[in-house]
Design a protein around this motif. Structure first.
Motif, PDB file in Angstrom:
ATOM      1  N   TRP A  95      35.683  32.885  45.090  1.00  0.00           N
ATOM      2  CA  TRP A  95      35.838  31.734  45.791  1.00  0.00           C
ATOM      3  C   TRP A  95      36.552  30.497  44.458  1.00  0.00           C
ATOM      4  O   TRP A  95      37.711  29.355  45.010  1.00  0.00           O
ATOM      5  N   PHE A  96      36.663  30.390  43.478  1.00  0.00           N
ATOM      6  CA  PHE A  96      37.052  29.518  42.416  1.00  0.00           C
ATOM      7  C   PHE A  96      37.084  30.298  41.079  1.00  0.00           C
ATOM      8  O   PHE A  96      36.638  30.525  40.056  1.00  0.00           O
ATOM      9  N   PRO A  97      38.396  30.976  40.885  1.00  0.00           N
ATOM     10  CA  PRO A  97      39.183  32.974  40.482  1.00  0.00           C
ATOM     11  C   PRO A  97      39.313  31.449  38.965  1.00  0.00           C
ATOM     12  O   PRO A  97      40.261  30.945  38.947  1.00  0.00           O
ATOM     13  N   MET A  98      38.643  31.672  37.750  1.00  0.00           N
ATOM     14  CA  MET A  98      38.724  31.651  36.732  1.00  0.00           C
ATOM     15  C   MET A  98      39.285  32.730  36.177  1.00  0.00           C
ATOM     16  O   MET A  98      39.797  32.535  34.634  1.00  0.00           O
ATOM     17  N   ASN A  99      38.879  34.730  36.054  1.00  0.00           N
ATOM     18  CA  ASN A  99      39.729  35.557  35.193  1.00  0.00           C
ATOM     19  C   ASN A  99      41.017  36.300  35.658  1.00  0.00           C
ATOM     20  O   ASN A  99      40.592  37.421  35.595  1.00  0.00           O
ATOM     21  N   SER A 100      40.934  35.187  36.419  1.00  0.00           N
ATOM     22  CA  SER A 100      42.319  36.357  37.457  1.00  0.00           C
ATOM     23  C   SER A 100      43.642  35.415  37.665  1.00  0.00           C
ATOM     24  O   SER A 100      43.764  34.407  36.965  1.00  0.00           O
ATOM     25  N   ASP A 101      44.805  35.938  37.415  1.00  0.00           N
ATOM     26  CA  ASP A 101      45.972  35.257  38.313  1.00  0.00           C
ATOM     27  C   ASP A 101      45.799  34.583  39.208  1.00  0.00           C
ATOM     28  O   ASP A 101      46.783  34.426  39.800  1.00  0.00           O
ATOM     29  N   ARG A 102      45.031  35.279  40.464  1.00  0.00           N
ATOM     30  CA  ARG A 102      44.693  34.402  41.391  1.00  0.00           C
ATOM     31  C   ARG A 102      45.299  32.919  41.669  1.00  0.00           C
ATOM     32  O   ARG A 102      44.848  32.523  40.700  1.00  0.00           O
ATOM     33  N   SER A 103      45.268  32.046  42.244  1.00  0.00           N
ATOM     34  CA  SER A 103      45.445  31.155  43.127  1.00  0.00           C
ATOM     35  C   SER A 103      43.792  31.145  43.652  1.00  0.00           C
ATOM     36  O   SER A 103      42.985  31.884  43.834  1.00  0.00           O
ATOM     37  N   PRO A 104      42.643  29.682  44.241  1.00  0.00           N
ATOM     38  CA  PRO A 104      42.159  29.421  44.403  1.00  0.00           C
ATOM     39  C   PRO A 104      41.980  29.801  45.831  1.00  0.00           C
ATOM     40  O   PRO A 104      40.841  30.276  46.520  1.00  0.00           O
ATOM     41  N   ARG A 105      42.971  30.206  46.911  1.00  0.00           N
ATOM     42  CA  ARG A 105      43.293  30.604  47.613  1.00  0.00           C
ATOM     43  C   ARG A 105      43.235  32.144  47.725  1.00  0.00           C
ATOM     44  O   ARG A 105      43.116  32.438  49.014  1.00  0.00           O
ATOM     45  N   GLY A 106      43.082  32.937  47.262  1.00  0.00           N
ATOM     46  CA  GLY A 106      43.102  34.626  47.023  1.00  0.00           C
ATOM     47  C   GLY A 106      44.565  35.292  47.085  1.00  0.00           C
ATOM     48  O   GLY A 106      44.140  36.251  47.043  1.00  0.00           O
TER      49      GLY A 106
END
Length: 110
Positions: A95-106
């Protein structure tokens, strides 16, 4: 809850936290650490994993002298700490990605 169970729970949290940092170090990727923030590379993650493992082991050390040859409630507390940390890591990264290239919405960013 006994103090040994509290130590065992905290050890479970720390040891579970070491796993993604160790995996990051082995795979040569980047993963957030308190030591160097978002730019933490493999060496920093290896150090952070080692610190977590060492702290977890130190918390477990006093339980060796108490309670005989079986774990009892300390094992349940340790496992609960592992599960709690794993659930927190999986949920927070989803839900709060910090370690990937994904935006907060996945959604993958370009």
């Amino acid at each position: 809850m006994k103090s040994s169970q509290i130590r065992s729970f905290a050890a479970g949290v720390l040891i579970a936290n070491s796993a993604p940092h160790l995996a990051t170090a082995v795979t040569g990727r980047r993963h957030f650490t308190p030591l160097a923030g978002h730019g933490s590379g493999p060496a920093v993650n290896a150090a952070w994993a080692g610190l977590n493992l060492a702290a977890g082991a130190l918390l477990l050390w006093p339980t060796r002298r108490s309670g005989g040859s079986r774990w009892g409630g300390d094992l349940t507390a340790f496992e609960t700490g592992c599960v709690a940390m794993a659930a927190w890591m999986a949920g927070s990264e989803r839900w709060f990605p910090m370690n990937s290239d994904r935006s907060p919405r996945g959604v993958e960013s370009s």
